[in-house]
Motif scaffolding. Structure first.
Motif, PDB file in Angstrom:
ATOM      1  N   LEU A  61       0.769  -1.034   0.110  1.00  0.00           N
ATOM      2  CA  LEU A  61      -0.077  -0.091   0.410  1.00  0.00           C
ATOM      3  C   LEU A  61       0.639   1.439   0.050  1.00  0.00           C
ATOM      4  O   LEU A  61       1.484   2.070   0.947  1.00  0.00           O
ATOM      5  N   PRO A  62       0.760   1.805  -0.998  1.00  0.00           N
ATOM      6  CA  PRO A  62       1.542   3.149  -0.739  1.00  0.00           C
ATOM      7  C   PRO A  62       1.485   4.239  -0.274  1.00  0.00           C
ATOM      8  O   PRO A  62      -0.013   4.370  -0.416  1.00  0.00           O
ATOM      9  N   ASP A  76      -3.577  -1.216   8.435  1.00  0.00           N
ATOM     10  CA  ASP A  76      -2.646   0.141   9.745  1.00  0.00           C
ATOM     11  C   ASP A  76      -1.187   0.778   9.784  1.00  0.00           C
ATOM     12  O   ASP A  76      -1.052   1.988  10.358  1.00  0.00           O
ATOM     13  N   SER A  77      -0.173  -0.129   9.384  1.00  0.00           N
ATOM     14  CA  SER A  77       0.483   0.903   9.356  1.00  0.00           C
ATOM     15  C   SER A  77       0.947   2.069   8.648  1.00  0.00           C
ATOM     16  O   SER A  77       1.381   3.163   8.405  1.00  0.00           O
ATOM     17  N   LEU A  78      -0.241   2.247   7.447  1.00  0.00           N
ATOM     18  CA  LEU A  78      -0.308   3.453   6.318  1.00  0.00           C
ATOM     19  C   LEU A  78      -1.306   4.170   7.684  1.00  0.00           C
ATOM     20  O   LEU A  78      -0.741   5.372   7.211  1.00  0.00           O
ATOM     21  N   ASN A  79      -2.229   4.183   7.807  1.00  0.00           N
ATOM     22  CA  ASN A  79      -3.052   5.045   8.096  1.00  0.00           C
ATOM     23  C   ASN A  79      -2.594   5.559   9.945  1.00  0.00           C
ATOM     24  O   ASN A  79      -2.280   6.867   9.767  1.00  0.00           O
ATOM     25  N   HIS A  86       2.413  12.608   8.122  1.00  0.00           N
ATOM     26  CA  HIS A  86       1.308  14.273   7.265  1.00  0.00           C
ATOM     27  C   HIS A  86       0.445  14.538   8.044  1.00  0.00           C
ATOM     28  O   HIS A  86      -0.494  15.450   7.440  1.00  0.00           O
ATOM     29  N   GLY A  87       0.602  14.694   9.598  1.00  0.00           N
ATOM     30  CA  GLY A  87      -1.291  15.032   9.938  1.00  0.00           C
ATOM     31  C   GLY A  87      -2.526  14.303   9.129  1.00  0.00           C
ATOM     32  O   GLY A  87      -3.513  15.144   8.992  1.00  0.00           O
ATOM     33  N   ILE A  88      -2.884  13.102   8.653  1.00  0.00           N
ATOM     34  CA  ILE A  88      -3.733  12.931   8.213  1.00  0.00           C
ATOM     35  C   ILE A  88      -4.902  12.160   8.926  1.00  0.00           C
ATOM     36  O   ILE A  88      -3.693  10.467   8.716  1.00  0.00           O
ATOM     37  N   THR A  89      -6.015  12.278   8.851  1.00  0.00           N
ATOM     38  CA  THR A  89      -6.597  11.313   9.255  1.00  0.00           C
ATOM     39  C   THR A  89      -7.572  10.447   8.348  1.00  0.00           C
ATOM     40  O   THR A  89      -8.428  11.374   7.811  1.00  0.00           O
TER      41      THR A  89
END
Length: 103
Positions: A61-62, A76-79, A86-89
């Motif tokens: 998953l890039p 879960d690692s990407l999240n 990046h401060g992205i939820t």
């Protein structure tokens, strides 16, 4: 502050060395799963499934952020990466796996 005497009394009260642990030890040994690809032992069938998909599957998953070359095999690692780096939820959505070879 606890004194050494009090600590020894607490330890003695919670000492479990005399308990018969044979049945629980046998139960935990029967749950141990072995990966048929690399031989790693894992605690349960769910851990084995996660291990196989993250280590042996080969799909990544890039990170969707332009210019970021992070990729992982687990959602879960990407999240976590998106949130911490990046401060992205991330929004809950269907995951799409793509073929990706890390640099």
């Amino acid at each position: 502050m606890l004194t050494i005497t009090l600590l020894l009394q607490i330890h003695k009260a919670f000492d479990t060395s005399s308990l018969d642990m044979s049945s629980s030890a046998q139960a935990s040994e029967s749950r141990v799963q072995i990966c048929d690809i690399c031989g790693q032992s894992l605690a349960s069938s769910s851990h084995l499934a996660r291990h196989k998909s993250s280590v042996h599957q080969g799909t990544y998953l890039p990170c969707p952020v332009s210019g970021c070359d992070f990729a992982t095999t687990r959602q879960d690692s990407l999240n976590n990466h998106l949130q911490r780096t990046h401060g992205i939820t991330p929004q809950k959505q269907e995951t799409k796996f793509v073929a990706y070879t890390p640099r």
